[in-house]
Write a protein that holds these residues in place. Sequence first.
Motif, short mmCIF file in Angstrom:
data_model
loop_
_atom_site.label_atom_id
_atom_site.label_comp_id
_atom_site.label_asym_id
_atom_site.label_seq_id
_atom_site.Cartn_x
_atom_site.Cartn_y
_atom_site.Cartn_z
N PRO A 451 47.23 58.48 34.53
CA PRO A 451 46.82 58.78 35.90
C PRO A 451 45.53 58.06 36.27
O PRO A 451 44.67 57.81 35.41
N GLY A 452 45.43 57.68 37.53
CA GLY A 452 44.21 57.01 38.00
C GLY A 452 44.26 55.50 37.91
O GLY A 452 43.44 54.80 38.50
N ARG A 453 45.23 54.97 37.16
CA ARG A 453 45.34 53.51 37.05
C ARG A 453 45.99 52.96 38.33
O ARG A 453 47.03 53.46 38.76
N LYS A 454 45.41 51.89 38.86
CA LYS A 454 46.02 51.23 40.02
C LYS A 454 46.81 50.02 39.53
O LYS A 454 46.33 49.30 38.65
N PRO A 455 48.00 49.77 40.09
CA PRO A 455 48.76 48.58 39.67
C PRO A 455 47.93 47.31 39.91
O PRO A 455 47.22 47.19 40.91
N ILE A 456 48.03 46.38 38.97
CA ILE A 456 47.30 45.10 39.08
C ILE A 456 47.94 44.26 40.19
O ILE A 456 49.17 44.13 40.24
N ARG A 457 47.12 43.70 41.06
CA ARG A 457 47.64 42.79 42.09
C ARG A 457 47.66 41.38 41.52
O ARG A 457 46.65 40.89 41.01
N THR A 458 48.83 40.74 41.58
CA THR A 458 48.95 39.38 41.04
C THR A 458 49.12 38.39 42.17
O THR A 458 49.97 38.57 43.05
N LEU A 459 48.30 37.34 42.16
CA LEU A 459 48.31 36.32 43.22
C LEU A 459 48.55 34.95 42.60
O LEU A 459 48.11 34.68 41.48
N HIS A 460 49.25 34.08 43.33
CA HIS A 460 49.51 32.72 42.85
C HIS A 460 48.73 31.76 43.75
O HIS A 460 48.99 31.68 44.94
N PHE A 461 47.76 31.03 43.17
CA PHE A 461 46.95 30.06 43.91
C PHE A 461 47.30 28.65 43.43
O PHE A 461 47.39 28.42 42.21
N PHE A 462 47.42 27.70 44.36
CA PHE A 462 47.47 26.30 43.94
C PHE A 462 46.03 25.85 43.69
O PHE A 462 45.09 26.40 44.25
N ASP A 463 45.87 24.83 42.84
CA ASP A 463 44.50 24.51 42.39
C ASP A 463 43.61 23.88 43.46
O ASP A 463 42.45 23.57 43.19
N ASN A 464 44.12 23.72 44.68
CA ASN A 464 43.26 23.21 45.76
C ASN A 464 42.56 24.35 46.51
O ASN A 464 41.88 24.13 47.50
N ARG A 605 60.01 30.17 39.94
CA ARG A 605 60.64 31.49 39.76
C ARG A 605 59.75 32.40 38.89
O ARG A 605 59.59 33.57 39.19
N ARG A 606 59.17 31.83 37.83
CA ARG A 606 58.27 32.61 36.96
C ARG A 606 57.09 33.15 37.75
O ARG A 606 56.74 34.32 37.63
N MET A 607 56.48 32.28 38.56
CA MET A 607 55.31 32.72 39.34
C MET A 607 55.71 33.82 40.34
O MET A 607 54.99 34.79 40.54
N GLN A 608 56.90 33.64 40.93
CA GLN A 608 57.39 34.63 41.90
C GLN A 608 57.62 36.00 41.24
O GLN A 608 57.21 37.04 41.76
N ILE A 609 58.22 35.97 40.05
CA ILE A 609 58.48 37.23 39.33
C ILE A 609 57.16 37.94 39.03
O ILE A 609 57.03 39.15 39.22
N MET A 610 56.17 37.17 38.57
CA MET A 610 54.87 37.77 38.22
C MET A 610 54.19 38.41 39.42
O MET A 610 53.55 39.45 39.31
N THR A 611 54.33 37.78 40.59
CA THR A 611 53.66 38.35 41.78
C THR A 611 54.44 39.53 42.35
O THR A 611 53.89 40.34 43.08
N GLU A 612 55.72 39.64 41.99
CA GLU A 612 56.56 40.70 42.58
C GLU A 612 56.59 41.99 41.78
O GLU A 612 56.84 43.06 42.32
N THR A 613 56.40 41.91 40.44
CA THR A 613 56.56 43.13 39.64
C THR A 613 55.53 43.22 38.52
O THR A 613 55.09 42.21 37.98
N ASN A 614 55.16 44.46 38.19
CA ASN A 614 54.31 44.74 37.03
C ASN A 614 55.12 45.36 35.90
O ASN A 614 54.57 45.72 34.86
N ASP A 615 56.43 45.51 36.11
CA ASP A 615 57.30 46.19 35.14
C ASP A 615 57.62 45.26 33.98
O ASP A 615 58.33 44.26 34.13
#
Length: 699
Positions: A451-464, A605-615
Amino acid sequence: MPGVDLHTDIVFLSGVGPQRAKLLKEQMGIATLGDLLTYFPYKHIDRSKLYYSHELTPEMPYVQLCGRFLSFTVEGVGRKQRLVGHFSDGHGVVDMVWFNSIPYIRKAYDELHTYVVFGKPTFFNGRYNITHPEVDPAEQVELSALGMFPNYSIPEKAKKRGVTQRMMQGLVRNLLRLLQAPLPEVLPADLVGRMRLMTRDEAVRAMHFPQNALELSAASYRMKFEELFFVQLNILRYTQLRKRQYVGLPVNRVGDLFNDFYYHHLPFELTGAQKRVIREMREDMRSGRQMNRLLQGDVGSGKTLVALMAMLIALDSGFQACIMAPTEILAEQHAQTFRHFLGDMPVRVELLTGKVKGKARKDILEGLAAGGVHILVGTHAVIEDAVCFSNLGLVIVDEQHRFGVAQRSKLWGKNATPPHVLVMTATPIPRTLAMTVYGDLDVSVIDELPPGRKPIRTLHFFDNRRAQLYDHVRREIARGRQVYVVYPLIKESEKIDLENLEDGYEMLRAEFPDYRISKVHGQMKPQEKDEEMRRFATGETQILVATTVIEVGVNVPNASVMIIENAERFGLAQLHQLRGRVGRGAEQSYCILITSYKLAEDTRRRMQIMTETNDGFEIAEEDMKLRGPGTLDGTRQSGLAFELKVADLVRDAQVVQQARDAAREVVTADPEQCLPAYAAMWQHLRELKQQEVDWSGIS
């Protein structure tokens, strides 16, 4: 088998000979007739159909044409020299092109004969051509008999030394002609009938030369089922043997230590999942049989606390407990966590790693032998011969895929009666893989976060977008938070990777001159590495620049940002593990994946999966779909005792389940392995076994 022994060296097969036999053994692992028989094609091409030249398109994988050569010309010079045969089927002209053996080919074919040519068409300079086609005199080709043509996997080195598809097809035909008696059946007759499977003889022959796609499908199903059935039979036989051989140590009471901890020292309310797992372990340990349980839980799900409570149950029955971790840092962290949780309770926890020497080591070893040390935490140092327990009742292995079976077996031998075993992993394992690799273990899953843990927000940035990223980092540090920056370290390009890390470190020092930065990588001396980790863990430094050495290790609740550079170079499972280093406090945490703009489709697809789910389980399933099951380190012996040649654990999940159900029925029906109806099956399993050591008592 009358007349033919499949263990016969391949050199004795017609068409092989000493040189070719050496090549087949070294390059393709084909040493015996049996090896060749089960060297199945990776695809088949339908050669029963003729095409006309005006029907060709560049997308066609392979085609067959019937016609004559109008003329031959030699074009180009030197290494670019090629022979071009202008071939007509009466509907157009297609060029046949050869770059090798030009004098031989020019003599082999003439303009008077009709030929059937076979190959892949490409469109070049305004006309179709086929490079290095197969060419047969038309009178020798019976199209209806051609059917589905097998294509075998041939390594490049073998191709260069003359191993061709036609040669492989010829060798397999020679072998099948030799096998006049049907191949003996290895599955029980009632199972073959009930599942409506092809016989083994029919299936093996059809795997090479099927009459049509339907027959190939039936043969493929039969061989996949057989492979998976024997993998499951091997596991279930182990499990049954272990249950019969090993009596469980009597851990039959929950006493003062457990209750004192639960009611007075528990740092927070347990989740429902943690309570369920503790109940499952308690039932195992008091059942009279040895516990062999796999505990899966995402990073941060509270496995360590569950492990400690399991150890207290063992301590209440007068036993000692031991936990083995893969790294010194993780072992130290476990020891600190246990001592912190236990507070002033009368439980002696000791840490044993390679660093502990002299009098301190002697005191620990004496305490273990006398029973004064209750919980031992350590690395592989705990399996050394000098480490003797008074009464070891529970062994916990953390991140078990990092230890081989032979290593782990030494721990079980440290008690006259094998101790109860709990295996923990933060790497979620897809169900079909768990069933196949850890199939002899009971599985518990912690599928809730504390309890009390917030799900981690995952963002995908291009290096620019670094300026935006660094502004975010400044805001987080200003709020008192800390930041990880992780660089890949891949062995093949280790030098470049370390240079990138050093460059990144200097760039961050220039970007954040007011902050203190730690640096950690595997090339550093252990004490340097530990010191840098310690500085970050205690908050002395705000940013930790590291390679994946931090994947399993430090727990810094104050760290709220994980930046992963060159994220495209990491697998999904590794990205998920790294992400789990943050999100350990109550604050909102972020994982930022940095990649270049140009990405392959599966990387996107890998980057998309990481940003969509923490499961973690969802990620593990996707990882298997993208990469295949691969080889899990250290797990081959504990489930996949022999390699899969036809079956695929991802695509054939349904067959895995059917094979397991069938294997369970057989083991139940013939527990002593003595019924005549199953004799051939048990014999085949013995032949398949590549490892003589009996690991049946070990997870």
